[in-house]
Write a protein that holds these residues in place. Structure first.
Motif, PDB file in Angstrom:
ATOM      1  N   VAL A 119      16.666  -9.201  19.702  1.00  0.00           N
ATOM      2  CA  VAL A 119      16.316 -10.030  20.852  1.00  0.00           C
ATOM      3  C   VAL A 119      16.159  -9.139  22.067  1.00  0.00           C
ATOM      4  CG1 VAL A 119      18.738 -10.496  21.417  1.00  0.00           C
ATOM      5  CG2 VAL A 119      16.970 -12.053  22.203  1.00  0.00           C
TER       6      VAL A 119
ATOM      7  N   ALA B  82      15.295 -14.835  26.942  1.00  0.00           N
ATOM      8  CA  ALA B  82      15.415 -14.104  25.684  1.00  0.00           C
ATOM      9  C   ALA B  82      14.181 -14.321  24.825  1.00  0.00           C
ATOM     10  CB  ALA B  82      16.654 -14.569  24.936  1.00  0.00           C
ATOM     11  N   SER B  83      13.787 -13.282  24.138  1.00  0.00           N
ATOM     12  CA  SER B  83      12.674 -13.393  23.199  1.00  0.00           C
ATOM     13  C   SER B  83      13.211 -13.842  21.844  1.00  0.00           C
ATOM     14  CB  SER B  83      11.989 -12.042  23.049  1.00  0.00           C
ATOM     15  OG  SER B  83      12.882 -11.111  22.460  1.00  0.00           O
TER      16      SER B  83
ATOM     17  N   ARG C 177      13.110 -16.446  18.140  1.00  0.00           N
ATOM     18  CA  ARG C 177      13.336 -17.844  17.788  1.00  0.00           C
ATOM     19  C   ARG C 177      14.774 -18.144  17.418  1.00  0.00           C
ATOM     20  NH1 ARG C 177       8.926 -18.567  13.204  1.00  0.00           N
ATOM     21  NH2 ARG C 177       9.761 -16.513  12.687  1.00  0.00           N
ATOM     22  N   THR C 178      15.635 -17.129  17.515  1.00  0.00           N
ATOM     23  CA  THR C 178      17.017 -17.322  17.079  1.00  0.00           C
ATOM     24  C   THR C 178      17.996 -17.346  18.237  1.00  0.00           C
ATOM     25  OG1 THR C 178      17.255 -14.938  16.752  1.00  0.00           O
ATOM     26  CG2 THR C 178      16.590 -16.270  14.845  1.00  0.00           C
ATOM     27  N   PHE C 179      17.488 -17.584  19.425  1.00  0.00           N
ATOM     28  CA  PHE C 179      18.332 -17.559  20.624  1.00  0.00           C
ATOM     29  C   PHE C 179      19.545 -18.461  20.460  1.00  0.00           C
ATOM     30  CE2 PHE C 179      19.435 -17.198  24.993  1.00  0.00           C
ATOM     31  CZ  PHE C 179      19.780 -18.457  25.448  1.00  0.00           C
ATOM     32  N   ARG C 180      19.380 -19.619  19.880  1.00  0.00           N
ATOM     33  CA  ARG C 180      20.473 -20.581  19.809  1.00  0.00           C
ATOM     34  C   ARG C 180      21.643 -20.066  18.978  1.00  0.00           C
ATOM     35  NH1 ARG C 180      19.106 -25.385  19.153  1.00  0.00           N
ATOM     36  NH2 ARG C 180      16.889 -25.137  19.636  1.00  0.00           N
TER      37      ARG C 180
ATOM     38  N   ARG D  38      23.342 -22.663  29.299  1.00  0.00           N
ATOM     39  CA  ARG D  38      22.225 -22.204  28.480  1.00  0.00           C
ATOM     40  C   ARG D  38      21.289 -23.372  28.197  1.00  0.00           C
ATOM     41  NH1 ARG D  38      24.579 -19.546  23.390  1.00  0.00           N
ATOM     42  NH2 ARG D  38      22.353 -19.353  22.846  1.00  0.00           N
TER      43      ARG D  38
ATOM     44  N   ASN E  15      18.674 -23.894  25.305  1.00  0.00           N
ATOM     45  CA  ASN E  15      18.125 -23.330  24.070  1.00  0.00           C
ATOM     46  C   ASN E  15      16.631 -23.621  23.922  1.00  0.00           C
ATOM     47  OD1 ASN E  15      20.592 -22.215  23.328  1.00  0.00           O
ATOM     48  ND2 ASN E  15      21.187 -24.016  22.118  1.00  0.00           N
TER      49      ASN E  15
ATOM     50  N   LYS F 115      14.515 -23.415  26.216  1.00  0.00           N
ATOM     51  CA  LYS F 115      13.806 -22.436  27.047  1.00  0.00           C
ATOM     52  C   LYS F 115      14.231 -21.000  26.745  1.00  0.00           C
ATOM     53  CE  LYS F 115      13.040 -25.583  30.933  1.00  0.00           C
ATOM     54  NZ  LYS F 115      13.231 -25.804  32.390  1.00  0.00           N
ATOM     55  N   ASN F 116      15.120 -20.823  25.770  1.00  0.00           N
ATOM     56  CA  ASN F 116      15.621 -19.475  25.441  1.00  0.00           C
ATOM     57  C   ASN F 116      16.171 -18.771  26.678  1.00  0.00           C
ATOM     58  OD1 ASN F 116      14.761 -19.935  22.838  1.00  0.00           O
ATOM     59  ND2 ASN F 116      13.613 -18.023  22.660  1.00  0.00           N
ATOM     60  N   THR F 117      16.927 -19.505  27.469  1.00  0.00           N
ATOM     61  CA  THR F 117      17.385 -18.967  28.747  1.00  0.00           C
ATOM     62  C   THR F 117      18.856 -19.295  28.974  1.00  0.00           C
ATOM     63  OG1 THR F 117      15.166 -19.191  29.686  1.00  0.00           O
ATOM     64  CG2 THR F 117      16.986 -18.962  31.243  1.00  0.00           C
TER      65      THR F 117
END
Length: 123
Positions: A2, A24-25, A27-30, A71, A73, A75-77
């Motif tokens: 990431v 964050a880049s 697809r697994t941010f969560r 967080r 999820n 928005k990956n932020t």
């Protein structure tokens, strides 16, 4: 893997507020736990706040009651809302990600780091 990019730093007067963001880049941010750390010249990087993959949060005693971490999820932020800022909050603030997803304070548990964003609080 990431990649993390912080934003939102700047110059603010004591008593003011800022919101830091960390995008964050991937697809697994969560799955990641996310943390915020800060560092001033000549000092070690210190823990500020963390949020687990489940949404549990922890704050350092020095910012408790003034900062919040959250967080989004979708928005990956991850965010760090900072209020009632003090000159001693001046530092470079770093975002970090931990693959284990648990709520941790230890710097060495975080595998991925952003480049940091400067926060300066004037008196």
């Amino acid at each position: 893997q990431v990649q993390l990019v912080e934003s939102g730093g700047g110059l603010v007067q004591a008593g003011g507020s800022l919101r830091l963001s960390c995008a964050a880049s991937g697809r697994t941010f969560r799955r990641y736990a996310m943390g915020w750390f800060r560092q001033t010249p000549g000092k070690e990087r210190e823990f500020v706040a963390a949020v687990s993959r489940s949404g549990y949060t922890v704050l350092s005693d020095s910012v408790k009651g003034r900062f919040t971490i959250s967080r989004d999820n979708a928005k990956n932020t991850v965010y760090l809302q900072m209020s009632s800022l003090k000159p001693e909050d001046t530092a470079v603030y770093y975002c970090a990600a931990d693959e284990a997803g648990m709520l941790v304070r230890a710097l060495n548990r975080y595998e991925y780091w952003g480049q940091g964003t400067q926060v300066t609080v004037s008196s």
